[in-house]
Design an enzyme around this catalytic site. Structure first.
Site, PDB file in Angstrom:
ATOM      1  N   SER A 188       0.825  -1.214   0.000  1.00  0.00           N
ATOM      2  CA  SER A 188       0.000   0.000   0.000  1.00  0.00           C
ATOM      3  C   SER A 188       0.858   1.263   0.000  1.00  0.00           C
ATOM      4  O   SER A 188       0.378   2.346  -0.326  1.00  0.00           O
ATOM      5  CB  SER A 188      -0.940   0.016   1.209  1.00  0.00           C
ATOM      6  OG  SER A 188      -0.207   0.220   2.405  1.00  0.00           O
ATOM      7  N   CYS A 221      -1.668   0.698  10.604  1.00  0.00           N
ATOM      8  CA  CYS A 221      -1.109  -0.666  10.617  1.00  0.00           C
ATOM      9  C   CYS A 221      -1.117  -1.312   9.224  1.00  0.00           C
ATOM     10  O   CYS A 221      -2.119  -1.209   8.514  1.00  0.00           O
ATOM     11  CB  CYS A 221      -1.911  -1.515  11.599  1.00  0.00           C
ATOM     12  SG  CYS A 221      -1.538  -3.278  11.538  1.00  0.00           S
ATOM     13  N   PRO A 222      -0.031  -1.970   8.791  1.00  0.00           N
ATOM     14  CA  PRO A 222       1.266  -2.161   9.477  1.00  0.00           C
ATOM     15  C   PRO A 222       2.269  -1.042   9.221  1.00  0.00           C
ATOM     16  O   PRO A 222       3.385  -1.082   9.729  1.00  0.00           O
ATOM     17  CB  PRO A 222       1.770  -3.469   8.864  1.00  0.00           C
ATOM     18  CG  PRO A 222       1.249  -3.433   7.458  1.00  0.00           C
ATOM     19  CD  PRO A 222      -0.105  -2.753   7.531  1.00  0.00           C
ATOM     20  N   GLY A 223       1.885  -0.047   8.392  1.00  0.00           N
ATOM     21  CA  GLY A 223       2.779   1.105   8.237  1.00  0.00           C
ATOM     22  C   GLY A 223       3.187   1.447   6.824  1.00  0.00           C
ATOM     23  O   GLY A 223       4.165   2.164   6.615  1.00  0.00           O
ATOM     24  N   GLY A 224       2.436   0.970   5.829  1.00  0.00           N
ATOM     25  CA  GLY A 224       2.785   1.264   4.434  1.00  0.00           C
ATOM     26  C   GLY A 224       2.818   2.752   4.128  1.00  0.00           C
ATOM     27  O   GLY A 224       3.717   3.234   3.440  1.00  0.00           O
ATOM     28  N   ASP A 240      -3.510   3.410  15.232  1.00  0.00           N
ATOM     29  CA  ASP A 240      -4.169   2.144  14.872  1.00  0.00           C
ATOM     30  C   ASP A 240      -4.113   1.208  16.066  1.00  0.00           C
ATOM     31  O   ASP A 240      -3.125   1.200  16.808  1.00  0.00           O
ATOM     32  CB  ASP A 240      -3.469   1.487  13.676  1.00  0.00           C
ATOM     33  CG  ASP A 240      -4.390   0.534  12.916  1.00  0.00           C
ATOM     34  OD1 ASP A 240      -5.034  -0.325  13.568  1.00  0.00           O
ATOM     35  OD2 ASP A 240      -4.472   0.642  11.683  1.00  0.00           O
ATOM     36  N   ASP A 260      -8.581   4.230  18.038  1.00  0.00           N
ATOM     37  CA  ASP A 260      -9.438   4.202  16.851  1.00  0.00           C
ATOM     38  C   ASP A 260      -9.203   5.497  16.072  1.00  0.00           C
ATOM     39  O   ASP A 260      -9.312   6.596  16.623  1.00  0.00           O
ATOM     40  CB  ASP A 260     -10.901   4.101  17.309  1.00  0.00           C
ATOM     41  CG  ASP A 260     -11.887   4.043  16.140  1.00  0.00           C
ATOM     42  OD1 ASP A 260     -11.498   4.391  15.004  1.00  0.00           O
ATOM     43  OD2 ASP A 260     -13.045   3.655  16.369  1.00  0.00           O
ATOM     44  N   LYS A 306     -13.187   4.225  -0.314  1.00  0.00           N
ATOM     45  CA  LYS A 306     -13.525   2.926  -0.899  1.00  0.00           C
ATOM     46  C   LYS A 306     -14.820   3.072  -1.703  1.00  0.00           C
ATOM     47  O   LYS A 306     -15.753   3.760  -1.279  1.00  0.00           O
ATOM     48  CB  LYS A 306     -13.692   1.867   0.200  1.00  0.00           C
ATOM     49  CG  LYS A 306     -12.515   1.787   1.176  1.00  0.00           C
ATOM     50  CD  LYS A 306     -11.199   1.464   0.501  1.00  0.00           C
ATOM     51  CE  LYS A 306     -10.038   1.543   1.487  1.00  0.00           C
ATOM     52  NZ  LYS A 306      -8.732   1.335   0.851  1.00  0.00           N
TER      53      LYS A 306
END
EC number: 2.1.1.186
Length: 366
Positions: A188, A221-224, A240, A260, A306
């Site tokens: 990502s 998460c995970p940090g892209g 996150d 959150d 999205k």
């Protein structure tokens, strides 16, 4: 020349067609869209003979969401003789373009076109030489002249035309060529890197993506996306409940907040960037982004919306209009752009920048 070809992500031809029909109509450039499912392009055919050129001159390319590239073309060239494909192409372009600054021989971004793409790359060199001899291309590449496009839809079948270098995508096929960094936590990361290339002029990177800036990554998460900010030596709050990649934590530039993203409120007042790639309904994300911008919690933001299964263009337009209305209501000037990037799938990426102007001798966001 009354046809405009728009390249898009395969499967999103209907959205691309709906958008160009809507936005051309707003400028009273009327026509109809020819759509073939999963073709990776749309042809918008204008009713008036010179309206193709008018459209690609007057409608800002940056205002389009689903188009990767566009150019005006003439009639389809068919049955090009294998022994001499060049002469008919040169003939079609003579008198249409003079001293063009660049040649792009392209195809749609589909699996079926991969073999054709290999041919296009080989064919470009001899075609460029012939077009220079004919005066269609200048003897040197220059960004100040129109781009000549030759678009193959099948072996021996192509459209020829041009775009304006001041109002098109600077990338071949409208796709920035980016390499996945081996140390990035997820693929990502390429979405945010591409967004920087598409939305921020290269000569403004040093100022707007500067060392030492503070940034927030919601749903990190995970940090892209955090990776791209860290790479530019920013200090990042990564928000996150899920864990961050240890490699990012080891840099010392990342503060992981187990919260959150929708409930997080920043405590700093000097946050330059907020980025967000959360899997959530687009209306909910748009409302959160508007809240950040209205409250002045960040100067610029890049986030993903999205897409639903149906009425995607309508949904995106509605969400962008909501953000614009919120900004207008609070007297905030901002620049909004959206694009379905090459690395996006069922989503679009949005960039919003609050405009800073000098007011009464001080810097002010309004």
């Amino acid at each position: 020349m009354n046809k405009v070809i728009l390249l898009c992500r395969p499967g999103f031809e209907k959205e691309c067609a709906a958008e160009i029909t809507d936005k051309a109509g707003q400028r009273e450039i009327f026509g109809f869209a020819r759509v073939k499912e999963n073709a990776g392009y749309v042809i918008y055919e204008c009713y008036q003979p010179d309206d193709g050129d008018k459209l690609i001159r007057e409608l800002p390319f940056s205002s389009l969401i689903f188009a990767r590239q566009w150019f005006v073309v003439g009639e389809l060239l068919q049955h090009l003789p294998p022994e001499d494909r060049i002469t008919p192409i040169v003939g079609m372009l003579q008198g249409v373009v003079e001293k063009g600054g660049e040649l792009r021989v392209e195809v749609a971004d589909t699996n079926e076109s991969k073999e054709l793409l290999k041919f296009c790359r080989k064919f470009t060199v001899p075609l460029r030489a012939a077009l220079r001899d004919a005066g269609v291309l200048a003897n040197y590449e220059t960004p100040k002249r129109p781009v000549v496009h030759v678009f193959f839809i099948a072996p021996g079948c192509c459209y020829t035309g041009y775009s304006y270098s001041s109002n098109n995508s600077p990338f071949y096929m409208g796709i920035p060529r980016l390499k996945f960094p081996a140390d990035a936590p997820s693929r990502s990361t390429l979405k945010l890197e591409e967004a920087f290339h598409v939305f921020i002029p290269a000569d403004e990177w040093d100022e707007r993506l500067a060392n030492g800036m503070w940034a927030v990554d919601l749903g990190a998460c995970p940090g892209g996306w955090t990776y791209q900010l860290v790479k530019r030596n920013m200090w990042v709050y990564s928000v996150d409940n899920g864990p961050m990649a240890q490699s990012l934590m080891d840099t010392g530039q990342v503060t992981w907040l187990r919260e959150d993203g929708f409930k997080f409120r920043p405590t700093r007042s000097n946050i330059s960037w907020m980025v967000c790639d959360m899997v959530e309904k687009p209306a909910k994300v748009a409302a959160l982004m508007a809240q950040w911008l209205v409250n002045g919690w960040c100067r610029e933001t890049i986030f993903n919306l999205k897409l639903p299964m149906k009425k995607r263009y309508e949904e995106v337009s509605h969400n962008l209009a909501y953000i614009q209305a919120q900004l207008d209501e609070h007297g905030i000037n901002a620049q909004i752009q959206a694009r379905q990037l090459y690395h996006d799938r069922e989503e679009v990426t949005v960039h919003v920048r609050r405009i800073w102007a000098a007011v009464g001798g001080r810097r002010d966001e309004r």
